[in-house]
Scaffold this motif. Structure first.
Motif, short mmCIF file in Angstrom:
data_model
loop_
_atom_site.label_atom_id
_atom_site.label_comp_id
_atom_site.label_asym_id
_atom_site.label_seq_id
_atom_site.Cartn_x
_atom_site.Cartn_y
_atom_site.Cartn_z
N CYS A 27 1.90 -3.39 -11.27
CA CYS A 27 1.84 -4.33 -10.14
C CYS A 27 3.23 -4.69 -9.62
O CYS A 27 3.36 -5.43 -8.66
CB CYS A 27 1.10 -5.60 -10.57
SG CYS A 27 -0.52 -5.28 -11.28
N PHE A 32 3.69 0.58 -2.65
CA PHE A 32 2.40 0.80 -1.98
C PHE A 32 2.58 0.66 -0.48
O PHE A 32 3.35 -0.19 -0.02
CB PHE A 32 1.35 -0.23 -2.43
CG PHE A 32 1.02 -0.15 -3.89
CD1 PHE A 32 0.33 0.93 -4.40
CD2 PHE A 32 1.39 -1.15 -4.76
CE1 PHE A 32 0.02 1.01 -5.75
CE2 PHE A 32 1.09 -1.08 -6.11
CZ PHE A 32 0.40 0.01 -6.61
N PHE A 38 -4.86 -0.20 -0.39
CA PHE A 38 -3.99 -1.33 -0.72
C PHE A 38 -3.71 -2.10 0.57
O PHE A 38 -3.17 -1.54 1.52
CB PHE A 38 -2.69 -0.80 -1.35
CG PHE A 38 -1.97 -1.81 -2.18
CD1 PHE A 38 -2.34 -2.06 -3.50
CD2 PHE A 38 -0.92 -2.54 -1.65
CE1 PHE A 38 -1.66 -3.00 -4.27
CE2 PHE A 38 -0.23 -3.48 -2.41
CZ PHE A 38 -0.62 -3.71 -3.73
N CYS A 48 3.81 -7.66 -6.84
CA CYS A 48 2.72 -7.84 -5.87
C CYS A 48 2.50 -9.34 -5.70
O CYS A 48 2.60 -10.11 -6.65
CB CYS A 48 1.46 -7.17 -6.41
SG CYS A 48 -0.01 -7.56 -5.43
N ASN A 50 -0.06 -10.89 -5.49
CA ASN A 50 -1.23 -11.39 -6.23
C ASN A 50 -0.99 -11.45 -7.74
O ASN A 50 -1.87 -11.87 -8.49
CB ASN A 50 -2.44 -10.48 -5.97
CG ASN A 50 -2.85 -10.51 -4.53
OD1 ASN A 50 -2.92 -11.58 -3.91
ND2 ASN A 50 -3.10 -9.34 -3.95
N LEU A 51 0.19 -11.03 -8.17
CA LEU A 51 0.47 -11.04 -9.62
C LEU A 51 0.86 -12.44 -10.06
O LEU A 51 1.76 -13.05 -9.50
CB LEU A 51 1.60 -10.06 -9.93
CG LEU A 51 1.92 -9.86 -11.43
CD1 LEU A 51 0.75 -9.22 -12.16
CD2 LEU A 51 3.18 -9.02 -11.60
N CYS A 57 -3.82 -10.38 -12.69
CA CYS A 57 -4.05 -10.29 -11.25
C CYS A 57 -4.84 -11.51 -10.79
O CYS A 57 -5.91 -11.81 -11.33
CB CYS A 57 -4.82 -9.01 -10.93
SG CYS A 57 -5.31 -8.91 -9.20
N ILE A 59 -6.52 -11.88 -8.17
CA ILE A 59 -7.76 -11.59 -7.42
C ILE A 59 -8.58 -10.53 -8.14
O ILE A 59 -9.33 -9.78 -7.50
CB ILE A 59 -7.45 -11.15 -5.96
CG1 ILE A 59 -6.52 -9.91 -5.94
CG2 ILE A 59 -6.83 -12.30 -5.16
CD1 ILE A 59 -6.47 -9.23 -4.59
N LEU A 63 -11.03 -7.63 -6.04
CA LEU A 63 -10.10 -6.62 -5.53
C LEU A 63 -10.69 -5.79 -4.40
O LEU A 63 -10.04 -5.56 -3.38
CB LEU A 63 -9.64 -5.72 -6.69
CG LEU A 63 -8.57 -6.31 -7.61
CD1 LEU A 63 -8.46 -5.50 -8.90
CD2 LEU A 63 -7.22 -6.35 -6.90
N PHE A 68 -8.10 -4.13 -1.94
CA PHE A 68 -7.22 -3.53 -2.95
C PHE A 68 -8.01 -2.57 -3.85
O PHE A 68 -7.87 -2.58 -5.07
CB PHE A 68 -6.55 -4.63 -3.79
CG PHE A 68 -5.55 -5.46 -3.03
CD1 PHE A 68 -4.20 -5.13 -3.05
CD2 PHE A 68 -5.96 -6.54 -2.26
CE1 PHE A 68 -3.27 -5.89 -2.33
CE2 PHE A 68 -5.04 -7.29 -1.54
CZ PHE A 68 -3.69 -6.97 -1.57
N CYS A 71 -6.37 -0.54 -6.69
CA CYS A 71 -6.08 -1.18 -7.99
C CYS A 71 -7.26 -1.04 -8.95
O CYS A 71 -7.06 -1.07 -10.16
CB CYS A 71 -5.75 -2.65 -7.79
SG CYS A 71 -4.34 -2.92 -6.71
S1 SF4 Z 1 -3.70 -6.74 -6.29
FE1 SF4 Z 1 -3.75 -7.36 -8.45
S2 SF4 Z 1 -4.05 -5.43 -9.60
FE2 SF4 Z 1 -3.38 -4.89 -7.54
S3 SF4 Z 1 -1.14 -4.65 -7.67
FE3 SF4 Z 1 -1.58 -6.78 -7.02
S4 SF4 Z 1 -1.66 -7.97 -8.89
FE4 SF4 Z 1 -1.82 -5.81 -9.49
#
Ligand code: SF4
Length: 280
Positions: A27, A32, A38, A48, A50-51, A57, A59, A63, A68, A71
Motif C-alpha cells: 500500500c 498506481f 484503482f 495510500c 486509505n492506509l 486498510c 476501507i 474496496l 479499488f 487491491c
Molecule cells: S485501498 Fe487499502 S488495500 Fe488498497 S492500497 Fe490503499 S490501503 Fe492498501
C-alpha cells in the motif's frame, strides 16, 4: 524460513501474503494509476490515503464499492512479511530514518518477483511429469531462496530480470513435460491476443496459454485441464463452470482477477475467490 527441502504445501503457505506480519508495504511501495482497478493516482513510496497508522486498510470491507478492485485481487506471494520481518528485522518504516524506508520500498518489488518464482518452482517440483528436471528445479529453488535471504543492499542491486530468465527456461521445459501427458493436439496460444474471445466450451486441454491476453474472454464451460497458465491475463475472464483441474502455474492473483462460479473446477494450488461465491 524458506529452507531448501521444503514440504510443498508448507512452502506454498509461506508464499501467500500475511498482512498481520507486514507493514502495509504493497500500500506504500507500489505506484498506481487511476483506472478501473484503482480509484486514484499514487506514486511509488507514497502511502495510500486509505492506509491507517496500524498498517490496515481503512476501507477493507468496501474496496470494490470504492473503486479499488485491484487491491482485492493482489497478493505479494509472502514478500511483505519477508521484507518486513526478515530483511529489515521487524523495523517499521514509519519509525526509522527515511533512507531505510526508501530502501524497504525499493526492495519489496524485487522480493515479490523472487517469491513469485519460488511459487512456480515449488509447483513445478510437485508435478510428477517434471521428474526429469526435478534436480535442476531444486537447484533453482535453492538459489532463489538464497537470493531472497540477501541483505537490503544485495537485493537492491540484484539483476532480478536475469534470474527470472534463467528460471523461465526451466519452467518452459517443465511445461512441455507436464503437457506431454495430454492426449491429442495441444494448442499453443502462447502470448496470444484473446481479449474478449468467445471460447465458451473450448477444448483447451494441455494448451500453452503462457502470457496470453484473455482479458474478458468467455471461457464458460471451457476445458482447461492440464493447461499452462503462467502469466495469462485473466482479468474479467469468465471461468464459470470451466474445468481447470490439473492446470498449472496459475496464481491466486490471476484467479482473483477472473470471474467464476461454484461450478468452476480448480487445481489444488489455488482457492476459490470469495467474490465468486457472492456472485454464484
Ligand atoms: S485501498 Fe487499502 S488495500 Fe488498497 S492500497 Fe490503499 S490501503 Fe492498501
Amino acid at each position: 524460513m524458506l529452507n531448501g527441502m521444503r514440504d510443498h504445501q508448507a512452502g506454498r503457505a509461506e508464499l501467500r501474503g500475511d498482512c498481520e506480519r507486514c507493514f502495509g508495504l504493497c500500500c506504500v511501495a507500489l505506484p498506481f494509476s487511476a483506472s478501473a482497478d484503482f480509484a486514484v493516482d499514487k506514486a511509488a513510496g507514497t502511502p495510500c490515503r486509505n492506509l491507517r497508522e496500524d498498517h490496515r486498510c481503512g476501507i477493507h470491507a468496501r474496496l470494490r464499492q470504492k473503486g479499488f478492485t485491484g487491491c482485492t485481487v493482489y497478493d505479494c506471494f509472502g514478500a511483505g512479511q519477508q521484507v518486513s520481518q526478515i530483511t529489515f528485522g521487524g523495523q517499521d518504516w514509519r519509525t526509522g530514518p527515511p533512507e531505510r524506508a526508501r530502501r524497504m520500498f525499493e526492495v519489496f518489488p524485487v522480493v515479490r518477483q523472487l517469491h513469485e518464482l519460488l511459487w512456480y518452482l515449488t509447483e513445478a517440483l510437485a508435478l510428477p511429469a517434471a521428474r526429469p528436471v526435478h534436480a535442476e528445479l531444486r537447484e533453482a529453488l535453492e538459489k532463489t531462496e538464497e537470493l531472497t535471504a540477501g541483505t537490503p543492499e544485495e537485493l537492491a542491486g540484484l539483476d532480478v530480470a536475469a534470474h527470472r530468465q534463467e528460471v523461465n527456461v526451466l519452467l518452459l521445459r517443465t511445461s512441455e513435460l507436464a503437457r506431454a501427458g495430454t492426449k491429442g493436439r495441444r494448442k499453443d496460444r502462447r502470448g496470444a491476443d484473446l481479449m474478449g474471445a468467445r471460447l465458451k466450451g473450448a477444448d483447451l486441454r494441455g494448451a500453452s496459454l503462457r502470457g496470453a491476453y484473455l482479458i474478458a474472454a468467455d471461457l464458460t464451460g471451457a476445458d482447461l485441464r492440464g493447461a499452462d497458465l503462467i502469466g495469462a491475463d485473466l482479468r474479467d475472464a469468465d471461468l464459470t463452470d470451466a474445468d481447470l483441474t490439473g492446470a498449472f502455474f496459475l496464481t491466486q492473483p490471476q484467479l482473483n482477477a477472473a470471474r467464476g462460479s461454484a461450478g468452476t473446477r480448480l487445481p489444488g494450488s489455488v482457492t476459490r475467490p470469495g467474490h465468486w461465491t457472492a456472485q454464484a
